[in-house]
Design a protein around this motif. Sequence first.
Motif, short mmCIF file in Angstrom:
data_model
loop_
_atom_site.label_atom_id
_atom_site.label_comp_id
_atom_site.label_asym_id
_atom_site.label_seq_id
_atom_site.Cartn_x
_atom_site.Cartn_y
_atom_site.Cartn_z
N HIS A 204 0.82 -1.21 0.00
CA HIS A 204 0.00 0.00 0.00
C HIS A 204 0.85 1.26 0.00
CE1 HIS A 204 -4.19 -1.47 1.13
NE2 HIS A 204 -3.47 -2.57 1.03
N LEU A 205 0.27 2.32 -0.55
CA LEU A 205 0.73 3.68 -0.36
C LEU A 205 -0.31 4.39 0.48
CD1 LEU A 205 1.76 4.48 -4.05
CD2 LEU A 205 3.24 3.62 -2.21
N ALA A 206 0.13 5.31 1.34
CA ALA A 206 -0.81 5.91 2.30
C ALA A 206 -0.60 7.40 2.41
CB ALA A 206 -0.68 5.25 3.68
N LEU A 207 -1.71 8.11 2.62
CA LEU A 207 -1.66 9.56 2.86
C LEU A 207 -1.28 9.81 4.31
CD1 LEU A 207 -2.40 12.42 1.67
CD2 LEU A 207 -4.60 12.12 2.80
N ASN A 208 -0.34 10.73 4.52
CA ASN A 208 0.09 11.10 5.87
C ASN A 208 0.16 12.62 5.95
OD1 ASN A 208 1.17 11.38 8.39
ND2 ASN A 208 2.94 10.07 8.03
N LEU A 209 -0.83 13.23 6.60
CA LEU A 209 -0.88 14.69 6.69
C LEU A 209 -0.08 15.24 7.85
CD1 LEU A 209 -4.64 15.33 5.83
CD2 LEU A 209 -2.65 15.66 4.36
N GLY A 210 0.53 14.36 8.65
CA GLY A 210 1.36 14.85 9.75
C GLY A 210 1.04 14.12 11.04
N ARG A 211 1.76 14.51 12.07
CA ARG A 211 1.63 13.82 13.36
C ARG A 211 0.24 13.96 13.95
NH1 ARG A 211 6.67 16.95 14.67
NH2 ARG A 211 5.07 18.41 15.31
N ASN A 212 -0.43 15.07 13.69
CA ASN A 212 -1.72 15.32 14.34
C ASN A 212 -2.91 14.84 13.53
OD1 ASN A 212 -0.45 16.59 16.52
ND2 ASN A 212 -0.42 18.56 15.46
N SER A 213 -2.67 14.11 12.44
CA SER A 213 -3.76 13.62 11.60
C SER A 213 -3.60 12.12 11.40
CB SER A 213 -3.75 14.33 10.24
OG SER A 213 -3.93 15.72 10.39
N PRO A 214 -4.61 11.34 11.73
CA PRO A 214 -4.51 9.89 11.54
C PRO A 214 -4.54 9.51 10.07
CG PRO A 214 -6.73 10.47 12.19
CD PRO A 214 -5.93 11.75 12.25
N MET A 215 -3.78 8.48 9.71
CA MET A 215 -3.84 7.96 8.35
C MET A 215 -5.09 7.10 8.20
SD MET A 215 -0.03 6.95 7.03
CE MET A 215 0.25 5.69 8.27
N LEU A 216 -5.65 7.13 7.01
CA LEU A 216 -6.82 6.31 6.74
C LEU A 216 -6.52 4.84 7.01
CD1 LEU A 216 -9.74 6.36 5.57
CD2 LEU A 216 -8.69 5.85 3.36
N GLU A 217 -5.35 4.38 6.59
CA GLU A 217 -4.99 2.98 6.77
C GLU A 217 -4.85 2.63 8.25
OE1 GLU A 217 -4.02 4.92 4.46
OE2 GLU A 217 -4.50 3.85 2.63
N GLU A 218 -4.43 3.60 9.07
CA GLU A 218 -4.36 3.34 10.50
C GLU A 218 -5.76 3.09 11.07
OE1 GLU A 218 -2.45 6.81 11.97
OE2 GLU A 218 -0.43 6.03 11.69
N LEU A 219 -6.74 3.88 10.61
CA LEU A 219 -8.12 3.66 11.06
C LEU A 219 -8.64 2.31 10.60
CD1 LEU A 219 -9.62 7.20 10.37
CD2 LEU A 219 -8.93 6.25 12.57
N ALA A 220 -8.31 1.94 9.37
CA ALA A 220 -8.75 0.63 8.87
C ALA A 220 -8.15 -0.49 9.69
CB ALA A 220 -8.36 0.48 7.39
N ARG A 221 -6.88 -0.36 10.01
CA ARG A 221 -6.25 -1.41 10.81
C ARG A 221 -6.85 -1.48 12.20
NH1 ARG A 221 0.11 -0.35 10.00
NH2 ARG A 221 -0.61 1.79 10.02
N ALA A 222 -7.15 -0.31 12.78
CA ALA A 222 -7.71 -0.29 14.14
C ALA A 222 -9.13 -0.83 14.17
CB ALA A 222 -7.67 1.13 14.70
N GLN A 223 -9.95 -0.48 13.17
CA GLN A 223 -11.35 -0.87 13.17
C GLN A 223 -11.57 -2.32 12.72
OE1 GLN A 223 -13.67 1.96 10.95
NE2 GLN A 223 -13.08 3.69 12.21
N MET A 224 -10.71 -2.80 11.82
CA MET A 224 -10.95 -4.13 11.25
C MET A 224 -9.80 -5.09 11.48
SD MET A 224 -12.67 -2.84 7.69
CE MET A 224 -11.65 -1.38 7.62
N SER A 225 -8.84 -4.67 12.33
CA SER A 225 -7.70 -5.54 12.66
C SER A 225 -6.96 -5.97 11.40
CB SER A 225 -8.16 -6.76 13.46
OG SER A 225 -8.78 -6.37 14.66
N LEU A 226 -6.79 -5.05 10.47
CA LEU A 226 -6.08 -5.36 9.23
C LEU A 226 -4.59 -5.09 9.41
CD1 LEU A 226 -8.43 -3.79 6.53
CD2 LEU A 226 -8.40 -6.12 7.41
#
Length: 331
Positions: A204-226
């Motif tokens: 994967h490639l992922a968007l990272n807007l900085g330390r204070n913004s969560p990455m979309l992929e981080e939310l996916a991993r947290a919500q669906m244990s991916l």
Amino acid sequence: MHFNRFDLNLLVALDALLEEKSVSRAAERLFVTQPAMSGSLQRLRERFNDPLLVRVGRVMELTPRARALISPVREVLLRIQSTLENEPEFDPFSVKRTFRLAVSDYVATVLMPSLMQALEQEAPGVSLNLVPVGDLSLDELKSGRIDLLIRALIDPLHEARHLTDDIQTRDLFVDDWVCATCRDHPELQQLTELSRELYIRLPHLALNLGRNSPMLEELARAQMSLNLDIRATAPNFLSLVMMLPGSRYLVMLPRRLALQVASNVPLSLWPAPVSIPVLQERMLWHVRDETDLGHQWLRQRLVLLGASLAPLEPGDSGDGAAVLTAEAVTV
């Protein structure tokens, strides 16, 4: 009302000194000579009975008293500026004004062209200064360095922790997500849909807007244990898109942006095989600008433009077809 003979013009000099931490840079910023700025600093030191700027090694640092003055001084100057600029009537066709907006490359691609067309027709004297959204965007909004911030609301809990009572918000529009890969991806040539298993397995490639913004992929991993294999991150979507041709990478993109860039870059767009929260674009501004007629006009224009975006129909998700076409959504 009196200020014990304090020259209010010194507040402008103080603001420049507090931000620049340098007499010479503050002088350049205000287009005055260095001796004149040194004189202003001396008067400020006498008024506050504090050195304000002290030399530490080769650089100048603010004293604790000076650091405590940064926000109050900037707020006073911004309120004075807002009072002077807030005309009793606002005629967009005749006004001359520049607005500073912090936006993502997604918003710049999807919404700004329509706004520029509206300005050309309705407010030819209004110009925009666009800067990228980043870690400091909210601080810049509070300090008056930008007039409006438009950013994605991906994690409401994260947003609630960082907003204060002096920030106003308004939702503009929503978008959903598609997966993008290069058109000649070696593992997807004969497929009619992107499976969840393949989505997880591909790099994967992922968007990272900085330390204070969560990455979309981080939310996916947290919500669906991916457990996703993220090979690279970038601060904007278009940089990620340009990494796709000739690669095995996959990236999540907002649908409206994906359909626009797919007409110029050889991409395949796939319905997302995992559940991802919709992309909510939100406008933020400081309460000091709430009654500014020009600011109100720009905010109302953006709300109308957001509402005018064509809705995303259920069929736009592809209904099992592997590749979404650029004609699927009109923006």
